[in-house]
Write a protein that holds these residues in place. Structure first.
Motif, short mmCIF file in Angstrom:
data_model
loop_
_atom_site.label_atom_id
_atom_site.label_comp_id
_atom_site.label_asym_id
_atom_site.label_seq_id
_atom_site.Cartn_x
_atom_site.Cartn_y
_atom_site.Cartn_z
N GLU A 181 -38.65 -16.17 -34.81
CA GLU A 181 -39.03 -16.28 -33.41
C GLU A 181 -39.34 -17.73 -33.05
OE1 GLU A 181 -38.86 -14.02 -31.18
OE2 GLU A 181 -38.28 -12.40 -32.56
N VAL A 182 -40.02 -18.44 -33.96
CA VAL A 182 -40.34 -19.84 -33.68
C VAL A 182 -39.06 -20.68 -33.60
CG1 VAL A 182 -41.49 -21.90 -34.60
CG2 VAL A 182 -42.63 -19.68 -34.70
N VAL A 183 -38.16 -20.48 -34.56
CA VAL A 183 -36.90 -21.25 -34.58
C VAL A 183 -36.05 -20.91 -33.36
CG1 VAL A 183 -34.75 -21.59 -35.85
CG2 VAL A 183 -36.92 -21.53 -37.08
N LYS A 184 -36.03 -19.62 -32.99
CA LYS A 184 -35.25 -19.22 -31.82
C LYS A 184 -35.79 -19.87 -30.56
CE LYS A 184 -33.64 -15.17 -29.31
NZ LYS A 184 -33.71 -13.69 -29.17
N GLY A 185 -37.13 -19.93 -30.45
CA GLY A 185 -37.70 -20.59 -29.28
C GLY A 185 -37.35 -22.07 -29.25
N GLN A 186 -37.42 -22.72 -30.42
CA GLN A 186 -37.06 -24.14 -30.47
C GLN A 186 -35.58 -24.33 -30.15
OE1 GLN A 186 -38.27 -25.44 -34.35
NE2 GLN A 186 -40.47 -25.49 -33.83
N TRP A 187 -34.72 -23.42 -30.63
CA TRP A 187 -33.29 -23.53 -30.34
C TRP A 187 -33.01 -23.36 -28.86
CZ3 TRP A 187 -29.29 -25.30 -32.91
CH2 TRP A 187 -28.00 -25.01 -32.48
N ASP A 188 -33.68 -22.40 -28.23
CA ASP A 188 -33.52 -22.23 -26.79
C ASP A 188 -33.97 -23.47 -26.04
OD1 ASP A 188 -32.56 -19.70 -27.31
OD2 ASP A 188 -34.50 -18.69 -26.93
N GLU A 189 -35.06 -24.05 -26.51
CA GLU A 189 -35.54 -25.28 -25.86
C GLU A 189 -34.54 -26.42 -26.01
OE1 GLU A 189 -39.50 -28.20 -25.98
OE2 GLU A 189 -39.34 -26.45 -27.30
N ILE A 190 -33.93 -26.53 -27.20
CA ILE A 190 -32.93 -27.57 -27.43
C ILE A 190 -31.71 -27.34 -26.54
CG2 ILE A 190 -31.30 -28.47 -29.15
CD1 ILE A 190 -33.48 -28.01 -31.25
N GLU A 191 -31.29 -26.08 -26.43
CA GLU A 191 -30.14 -25.78 -25.57
C GLU A 191 -30.45 -26.13 -24.11
OE1 GLU A 191 -29.15 -21.72 -26.16
OE2 GLU A 191 -27.98 -22.08 -27.99
N GLY A 192 -31.70 -25.86 -23.70
CA GLY A 192 -32.06 -26.23 -22.33
C GLY A 192 -32.03 -27.73 -22.12
N LEU A 193 -32.52 -28.48 -23.13
CA LEU A 193 -32.49 -29.94 -23.03
C LEU A 193 -31.05 -30.46 -23.00
CD1 LEU A 193 -35.40 -30.88 -25.49
CD2 LEU A 193 -35.42 -30.99 -22.98
#
Length: 217
Positions: A181-193
């Protein structure tokens, strides 16, 4: 003249016989316990003690004893040999007596005989198990194959180890789920950036194209 009358002495009263106290009944002395007949192991212990005692006393032979008294050994060697023999015999008797006291106080012979009985009963149970079958399935435990004995001995330990491994596996699964869940949240944040950066790049490209068109005009 009146005559004086002499009073006759009173006769002594007969003496009463002294009262005799009743004699207490004598208590019978306690009977000594019957001697214990030593069994095979008890006889082996007695034989071993006798052999050790003989070996110990033979460490001081008569020749060595005579060498300690050179003058007397020259004058009266037979007397010294007799003294040596008496000393050895007294030491032997004293050692036997002390060993007998220890055996009696600790009840060694009786306990060794009890051990003989237990061993005999165990042998009887083993023989009955071999003849009639013992344990589950009609097979005596000592006749089971190595795999069955190994499973019987290691089964509880393996079951406990399996339980610990299952608990660790469940813990790791929960930890991995949290990390996912933590990695998925960070990945979503990276995709948004990245999407934001791509949008900025498109805006810059559009602005650059407009500027180039203005310069040409």
């Amino acid at each position: 003249m009146p005559t004086a009358t002499t009073a006759s002495d009173p006769s002594p009263s007969p003496s009463l016989p002294a009262s005799t106290q009743p004699s207490e009944p004598s208590q019978p002395s306690p009977e000594a316990p019957p001697p214990i007949t030593p069994g095979p192991r008890a006889r082996a212990l007695l034989t071993l003690h006798e052999a050790a005692l003989t070996s110990t006393l033979s460490a001081l032979p008569a020749s060595t004893f005579l060498a300690c008294f050179p003058l007397l050994s020259t004058l009266a060697p037979d007397a010294l040999r007799a003294v040596h023999a008496q000393m050895v015999e007294r030491l032997r008797e004293a050692a036997r007596a002390d060993f007998g006291v220890i055996l009696e106080e600790r009840g060694v012979l009786g306990r060794l005989n009890e051990l003989e009985v237990l061993i005999g009963e165990a042998r009887g149970r083993r023989e009955s198990g071999e003849v009639g079958g013992g344990g589950e399935g009609g097979v005596a435990p000592h006749l089971l194959p190595p795999s069955a004995l190994l499973a019987a001995h290691l089964g509880p330990s393996l079951a406990a180890a399996q339980g610990r491994l299952n608990a660790k596996e469940q813990t790791l699964e929960s930890v991995n789920a949290e990390l996912y869940e933590v990695v998925k949240g960070q990945w979503d944040e990276i995709e948004g950036l990245v999407a934001g950066v791509e949008g900025v790049l498109k805006d810059l490209e559009g602005a650059g194209a407009e500027m180039s068109g203005v310069e040409r005009g």
